[in-house]
Design a protein around this motif. Structure first.
Motif, PDB file in Angstrom:
ATOM      1  N   ARG A  38      35.145 -34.130 -64.825  1.00 20.44           N
ATOM      2  CA  ARG A  38      34.734 -34.907 -63.645  1.00 20.44           C
ATOM      3  C   ARG A  38      35.368 -36.307 -63.653  1.00 20.44           C
ATOM      4  O   ARG A  38      35.733 -36.836 -62.605  1.00 20.44           O
ATOM      5  N   GLU A  39      35.462 -36.892 -64.823  1.00 17.39           N
ATOM      6  CA  GLU A  39      36.021 -38.240 -64.958  1.00 17.39           C
ATOM      7  C   GLU A  39      37.477 -38.311 -64.491  1.00 17.39           C
ATOM      8  O   GLU A  39      37.882 -39.282 -63.856  1.00 17.39           O
ATOM      9  N   VAL A  40      38.280 -37.295 -64.805  1.00 18.39           N
ATOM     10  CA  VAL A  40      39.723 -37.389 -64.558  1.00 18.39           C
ATOM     11  C   VAL A  40      40.200 -36.654 -63.311  1.00 18.39           C
ATOM     12  O   VAL A  40      41.307 -36.910 -62.832  1.00 18.39           O
ATOM     13  N   ALA A  41      39.394 -35.744 -62.772  1.00 22.91           N
ATOM     14  CA  ALA A  41      39.871 -34.891 -61.677  1.00 22.91           C
ATOM     15  C   ALA A  41      40.047 -35.658 -60.375  1.00 22.91           C
ATOM     16  O   ALA A  41      39.152 -36.376 -59.931  1.00 22.91           O
ATOM     17  N   ASP A  42      41.203 -35.461 -59.755  1.00 27.43           N
ATOM     18  CA  ASP A  42      41.456 -35.963 -58.408  1.00 27.43           C
ATOM     19  C   ASP A  42      41.051 -34.926 -57.370  1.00 27.43           C
ATOM     20  O   ASP A  42      40.788 -35.262 -56.221  1.00 27.43           O
ATOM     21  N   LEU A  43      41.023 -33.664 -57.770  1.00 32.49           N
ATOM     22  CA  LEU A  43      40.720 -32.556 -56.886  1.00 32.49           C
ATOM     23  C   LEU A  43      40.040 -31.466 -57.700  1.00 32.49           C
ATOM     24  O   LEU A  43      40.465 -31.179 -58.824  1.00 32.49           O
ATOM     25  N   ALA A  61      28.835 -23.270 -73.365  1.00 30.39           N
ATOM     26  CA  ALA A  61      28.953 -24.289 -74.412  1.00 30.39           C
ATOM     27  C   ALA A  61      30.149 -25.200 -74.154  1.00 30.39           C
ATOM     28  O   ALA A  61      30.055 -26.425 -74.312  1.00 30.39           O
ATOM     29  N   MET A  62      31.260 -24.609 -73.752  1.00 27.74           N
ATOM     30  CA  MET A  62      32.456 -25.410 -73.462  1.00 27.74           C
ATOM     31  C   MET A  62      32.213 -26.335 -72.261  1.00 27.74           C
ATOM     32  O   MET A  62      32.615 -27.494 -72.269  1.00 27.74           O
ATOM     33  N   ARG A  63      31.556 -25.814 -71.243  1.00 29.40           N
ATOM     34  CA  ARG A  63      31.265 -26.622 -70.054  1.00 29.40           C
ATOM     35  C   ARG A  63      30.356 -27.802 -70.430  1.00 29.40           C
ATOM     36  O   ARG A  63      30.584 -28.932 -69.992  1.00 29.40           O
ATOM     37  N   ALA A  64      29.340 -27.551 -71.220  1.00 29.13           N
ATOM     38  CA  ALA A  64      28.407 -28.617 -71.603  1.00 29.13           C
ATOM     39  C   ALA A  64      29.152 -29.766 -72.292  1.00 29.13           C
ATOM     40  O   ALA A  64      28.837 -30.933 -72.069  1.00 29.13           O
ATOM     41  N   ARG A  65      30.134 -29.415 -73.090  1.00 32.33           N
ATOM     42  CA  ARG A  65      30.881 -30.419 -73.835  1.00 32.33           C
ATOM     43  C   ARG A  65      31.949 -31.116 -72.994  1.00 32.33           C
ATOM     44  O   ARG A  65      32.210 -32.307 -73.181  1.00 32.33           O
ATOM     45  N   ARG A  66      32.582 -30.371 -72.074  1.00 30.29           N
ATOM     46  CA  ARG A  66      33.786 -30.887 -71.422  1.00 30.29           C
ATOM     47  C   ARG A  66      33.626 -31.283 -69.953  1.00 30.29           C
ATOM     48  O   ARG A  66      34.442 -32.037 -69.434  1.00 30.29           O
ATOM     49  N   GLU A  67      32.591 -30.787 -69.293  1.00 32.69           N
ATOM     50  CA  GLU A  67      32.461 -31.066 -67.852  1.00 32.69           C
ATOM     51  C   GLU A  67      32.454 -32.556 -67.516  1.00 32.69           C
ATOM     52  O   GLU A  67      33.108 -32.967 -66.542  1.00 32.69           O
ATOM     53  N   PRO A  68      31.753 -33.400 -68.260  1.00 27.92           N
ATOM     54  CA  PRO A  68      31.789 -34.828 -67.905  1.00 27.92           C
ATOM     55  C   PRO A  68      33.211 -35.402 -67.922  1.00 27.92           C
ATOM     56  O   PRO A  68      33.560 -36.230 -67.079  1.00 27.92           O
ATOM     57  N   TYR A  69      34.030 -34.946 -68.848  1.00 28.00           N
ATOM     58  CA  TYR A  69      35.409 -35.413 -68.920  1.00 28.00           C
ATOM     59  C   TYR A  69      36.239 -34.862 -67.756  1.00 28.00           C
ATOM     60  O   TYR A  69      37.062 -35.577 -67.183  1.00 28.00           O
ATOM     61  N   VAL A  78      45.480 -34.924 -60.985  1.00 21.15           N
ATOM     62  CA  VAL A  78      44.774 -33.957 -61.832  1.00 21.15           C
ATOM     63  C   VAL A  78      43.953 -32.996 -60.980  1.00 21.15           C
ATOM     64  O   VAL A  78      43.106 -33.420 -60.181  1.00 21.15           O
ATOM     65  N   VAL A  79      44.219 -31.710 -61.180  1.00 21.66           N
ATOM     66  CA  VAL A  79      43.541 -30.641 -60.450  1.00 21.66           C
ATOM     67  C   VAL A  79      42.644 -29.891 -61.424  1.00 21.66           C
ATOM     68  O   VAL A  79      43.125 -29.321 -62.406  1.00 21.66           O
ATOM     69  N   TRP A  80      41.350 -29.906 -61.150  1.00 24.85           N
ATOM     70  CA  TRP A  80      40.398 -29.164 -61.986  1.00 24.85           C
ATOM     71  C   TRP A  80      40.129 -27.828 -61.316  1.00 24.85           C
ATOM     72  O   TRP A  80      39.548 -27.774 -60.229  1.00 24.85           O
ATOM     73  N   VAL A  81      40.580 -26.741 -61.945  1.00 25.41           N
ATOM     74  CA  VAL A  81      40.265 -25.397 -61.463  1.00 25.41           C
ATOM     75  C   VAL A  81      39.032 -24.932 -62.219  1.00 25.41           C
ATOM     76  O   VAL A  81      38.986 -24.964 -63.442  1.00 25.41           O
ATOM     77  N   ASP A  82      38.017 -24.540 -61.473  1.00 20.28           N
ATOM     78  CA  ASP A  82      36.727 -24.231 -62.079  1.00 20.28           C
ATOM     79  C   ASP A  82      36.125 -22.995 -61.418  1.00 20.28           C
ATOM     80  O   ASP A  82      36.511 -22.612 -60.309  1.00 20.28           O
ATOM     81  N   LEU A 122      42.997 -40.455 -75.603  1.00 11.28           N
ATOM     82  CA  LEU A 122      44.382 -40.806 -75.279  1.00 11.28           C
ATOM     83  C   LEU A 122      44.900 -39.937 -74.130  1.00 11.28           C
ATOM     84  O   LEU A 122      45.618 -40.418 -73.250  1.00 11.28           O
ATOM     85  N   VAL A 123      44.536 -38.666 -74.139  1.00 10.41           N
ATOM     86  CA  VAL A 123      44.933 -37.776 -73.052  1.00 10.41           C
ATOM     87  C   VAL A 123      44.262 -38.215 -71.752  1.00 10.41           C
ATOM     88  O   VAL A 123      44.918 -38.311 -70.708  1.00 10.41           O
ATOM     89  N   ARG A 124      42.965 -38.486 -71.802  1.00  7.19           N
ATOM     90  CA  ARG A 124      42.274 -38.919 -70.583  1.00  7.19           C
ATOM     91  C   ARG A 124      42.903 -40.185 -70.014  1.00  7.19           C
ATOM     92  O   ARG A 124      43.095 -40.311 -68.803  1.00  7.19           O
ATOM     93  N   ALA A 125      43.278 -41.114 -70.868  1.00  8.25           N
ATOM     94  CA  ALA A 125      43.932 -42.339 -70.397  1.00  8.25           C
ATOM     95  C   ALA A 125      45.291 -42.018 -69.785  1.00  8.25           C
ATOM     96  O   ALA A 125      45.641 -42.554 -68.719  1.00  8.25           O
TER      97      ALA A 125
END
Length: 170
Positions: free
Chosen positions: A136-141, A126-134, A99-103, A89-92
């Motif tokens: 990438r999906e939502v980030a505009d920058l 561990a957090m990156r393995a679980r969340r990175e695909p998401y 959306v700015v992904w600071v990494d 729901l958040v991703r939608a």
């Protein structure tokens, strides 16, 4: 950009979401919202306290509630807890935001978290393995905060939004 679109800063713990978010909000003349004050006001504790008291799943539900609540209101800059990205729901809802992904590298994030009692069991890999695909999906920058200062993140966001960067004080 008109003031009609919120900006959401996402990233793993230690990436500087709050620091960058405050600078972006100030530059855009928008309010800033972070999950920590929301959690304290609504649920009576910090993220670490809520996780210890009610469990991680409940904490993550509260963090997602924060983002959804803020996206439903007036446009603002929102620092979204990393867990929120796992909620469909958040991703939608993020589709309506910039959306700015600071990494940064796992090593940089782990080093930053050594001085924090926010979550003592933080494992960036561990957090990156679980969340990175998401992410990438939502980030505009995407901004690499391992090499960029918060002011550079702000200026990059402003440039992407077609806004002038603030002048450095002389």
């Amino acid at each position: 950009m008109s003031k009609n679109k919120p900006v959401v800063v996402i990233g793993l713990m230690g990436s500087g979401k709050t620091t960058a978010g405050v600078l972006i909000a100030e530059a855009l003349g928008l309010d800033f919202s972070d999950s920590d004050p929301f959690l304290k006001a609504k649920y009576g504790g910090s993220a670490a306290q809520i996780a210890a008291r009610e469990g991680a799943d409940t904490l993550h539900r509260y963090e997602a509630e924060h983002v959804l609540h803020e996206l439903a209101g007036e446009p603002r800059v929102i620092a979204a807890a990393a867990s929120t990205i796992e909620d469909p729901l958040v991703r939608a809802a993020l589709r309506a935001a910039f959306v700015v992904w600071v990494d940064a590298s796992d090593e940089v994030l782990a080093e930053r978290m050594k001085s924090s009692d926010h979550r003592p069991d933080f494992d960036p890999a561990a957090m990156r393995a679980r969340r990175e695909p998401y992410f990438r999906e939502v980030a505009d920058l995407v901004c690499d905060v391992g090499v960029m200062r918060p002011e550079q993140v702000r200026d990059t966001v402003l440039r992407e939004l077609g806004r002038p960067a603030p002048r450095d004080p002389a």
